[in-house]
Design a protein around this motif. Structure first.
Motif, short mmCIF file in Angstrom:
data_model
loop_
_atom_site.label_atom_id
_atom_site.label_comp_id
_atom_site.label_asym_id
_atom_site.label_seq_id
_atom_site.Cartn_x
_atom_site.Cartn_y
_atom_site.Cartn_z
N UNK A 179 0.83 -1.20 0.00
CA UNK A 179 0.00 0.00 0.00
C UNK A 179 0.86 1.25 0.00
N UNK A 180 1.86 1.27 0.87
CA UNK A 180 2.76 2.41 0.98
C UNK A 180 4.11 2.09 0.36
N UNK A 181 4.81 3.14 -0.04
CA UNK A 181 6.06 2.95 -0.77
C UNK A 181 7.20 2.42 0.10
N UNK A 182 7.11 2.63 1.42
CA UNK A 182 8.16 2.15 2.30
C UNK A 182 9.46 2.92 2.15
N UNK A 183 9.34 4.23 1.83
CA UNK A 183 10.53 5.05 1.61
C UNK A 183 10.84 5.97 2.78
N UNK A 184 10.22 5.72 3.91
CA UNK A 184 10.51 6.51 5.10
C UNK A 184 9.60 7.70 5.31
N UNK A 185 8.76 8.02 4.33
CA UNK A 185 7.83 9.13 4.52
C UNK A 185 6.74 8.76 5.53
N UNK A 186 6.19 9.78 6.18
CA UNK A 186 5.07 9.58 7.10
C UNK A 186 3.86 9.12 6.29
N UNK A 187 3.25 8.04 6.71
CA UNK A 187 2.17 7.43 5.94
C UNK A 187 0.81 7.86 6.48
N UNK A 188 0.00 8.47 5.62
CA UNK A 188 -1.34 8.95 5.98
C UNK A 188 -2.38 8.16 5.20
N UNK A 189 -3.30 7.52 5.90
CA UNK A 189 -4.40 6.79 5.26
C UNK A 189 -5.70 7.55 5.51
N UNK A 190 -6.42 7.85 4.44
CA UNK A 190 -7.71 8.54 4.55
C UNK A 190 -8.82 7.52 4.34
N UNK A 191 -9.61 7.28 5.38
CA UNK A 191 -10.66 6.28 5.32
C UNK A 191 -11.97 6.93 4.89
N UNK A 192 -12.45 6.59 3.69
CA UNK A 192 -13.68 7.20 3.19
C UNK A 192 -14.84 6.22 3.30
N UNK A 193 -16.02 6.81 3.44
CA UNK A 193 -17.27 6.05 3.50
C UNK A 193 -18.20 6.52 2.38
N UNK A 194 -19.32 5.85 2.23
CA UNK A 194 -20.27 6.23 1.19
C UNK A 194 -20.72 7.66 1.41
N UNK A 195 -20.83 8.44 0.32
CA UNK A 195 -21.23 9.84 0.33
C UNK A 195 -20.25 10.70 1.12
N UNK A 196 -18.98 10.39 0.98
CA UNK A 196 -17.94 11.16 1.65
C UNK A 196 -18.04 12.62 1.23
N UNK A 197 -17.76 13.53 2.17
CA UNK A 197 -17.73 14.95 1.86
C UNK A 197 -16.47 15.24 1.05
N UNK A 198 -16.66 15.56 -0.21
CA UNK A 198 -15.52 15.64 -1.13
C UNK A 198 -14.52 16.72 -0.74
N UNK A 199 -14.98 17.82 -0.19
CA UNK A 199 -14.06 18.87 0.21
C UNK A 199 -13.15 18.40 1.34
N UNK A 200 -13.73 17.73 2.34
CA UNK A 200 -12.93 17.23 3.45
C UNK A 200 -11.91 16.20 2.99
N UNK A 201 -12.30 15.36 2.03
CA UNK A 201 -11.36 14.38 1.49
C UNK A 201 -10.19 15.07 0.80
N UNK A 202 -10.49 16.08 0.01
CA UNK A 202 -9.43 16.75 -0.75
C UNK A 202 -8.48 17.52 0.15
N UNK A 203 -8.96 17.99 1.29
CA UNK A 203 -8.11 18.73 2.23
C UNK A 203 -6.87 17.93 2.59
#
Length: 336
Positions: free
Chosen positions: A12-36
């Motif tokens: 899933x992640x590149x494993x290159x030492x960067x901080x890994x952020x996972x955004x968990x979305x659900x049905x009808x996700x608020x698109x603005x919040x996701x893009x933030x």
């Protein structure tokens, strides 16, 4: 997890030492919040231009997901991404505003259980806090949500130390924010915590947003823009930033807008969401942090330039706001 999930989690992640952020979305996700999340974390870079974060979007089941807008999104990763993440962010969903919404989906509870206990920062944007609370992640913790959903949140989760009148909260690595733009403040706060003010300020400049609105600032500002015929406090704030190195009185600030101190204080709180004194202190802290990170000035010189007067005064303010001394802050965030 079965072997297939284990193999997939490793990719899933590149494993290159960067901080890994996972955004968990659900049905009808608020698109603005996701893009933030992608926009803010995606802009954070080292002085050499290397990305500091890797952000991936995941869902309970990969595939096409509805948003609150007239377009869907395609999610490639499943919940296995949560097990490898350093930070998990849960945006809101349009369904969260339904007062008749049922209990948390057991599959969602199981997905959140894959997050590494004690090793992963967990955050919500807007009504994503309903998910964290329903999963028991906010029990006994301070939290907030969008002000329109505050009464329902308080009623459903009495075991949460709910605060309706703040932009965001950070309770020992579990964070929540109010709606929409407060999610930007929350992401900048996390970047500032990870990499210091200079990196966070550069991201803010790239997004053309304020570099730092503290979490305790009111989320519902009565008059965010001046009404016709009513002058704003913008000229006074600009003057204050140009004179931050010296003592500044409320009378001087009010004089910049040719108004009384009482009227100025009321307008300032309406427009900025906090008091003039608190705002000034926050600007001094921001100035001090930037100087500690980016200059060779002594602690005494930084204190003078930021308007604290003495190193002792600056030390007290940084300790109260950031929990560290000026020298410790510099040692943590000073670039090479």
């Amino acid at each position: 997890m079965d072997n297939m999930c284990e193999d997939r989690a490793m990719t899933v992640f590149a494993g290159d030492g960067r901080h890994r952020v996972a955004v968990l979305v659900r049905d009808r996700v608020l698109s603005f919040e996701l893009s933030i999340v992608h926009r803010i974390f995606g802009q954070a870079r080292t002085a050499a231009g290397a990305s500091l974060y890797e952000v991936v979007t995941c869902a309970l089941v990969p595939g096409e997901k509805r948003t609150d807008a007239d377009f869907p999104i395609t999610v490639v990763h499943g919940s296995e991404a949560l097990a490898e993440a350093d930070t998990v962010v849960v945006p809101g969903s349009a369904d969260d505003f339904d007062p008749h919404s049922g209990p948390l989906d057991p599959a969602l509870t199981a997905a959140l259980a894959r997050i590494r206990p004690g090793g992963t920062r967990i955050a919500s944007i807007c009504t994503g806090s309903f998910v964290l609370a329903a999963a028991g992640l906010l029990t006994g913790r301070r939290a907030t949500t969008h002000w329109r959903s505050s009464a329902r949140f308080r009623e459903r989760f009495p075991d949460v130390a709910f605060d309706v009148d703040v932009l965001y909260t950070d309770d020992d690595g579990v964070l929540t924010s109010a709606g929409a733009a407060a999610g930007i403040d929350l992401c900048l706060h996390m970047i500032r915590t990870d990499h210091g003010a200079a990196v966070a300020n550069e991201v803010a400049r790239g997004s053309v947003v304020p570099p730092h609105r503290e979490g305790g600032q009111a989320q519902y500002v009565q008059r965010p823009m001046p009404e016709p015929g009513i002058s704003s406090t913008g000229k006074a704030r600009q003057w204050a930033l140009a004179n931050l190195h010296r003592p500044i009185t409320l009378r001087e600030l009010a004089a910049q807008e040719s108004t009384s101190t009482r009227t100025f204080t009321r307008r300032f709180r309406d427009e900025v969401g906090t008091s003039p004194g608190r705002w000034l202190t926050q600007q001094r802290i921001e100035r001090a942090c930037a100087l500690l990170e980016c200059t060779d000035l002594s602690v005494d010189q930084v204190a003078a330039a930021a308007g604290f007067g003495t190193a002792g005064s600056m030390r007290l303010h940084l300790k109260a706001e950031l929990g560290v001394s000026p020298s410790a802050y510099r040692a943590t965030f000073r670039g090479p």
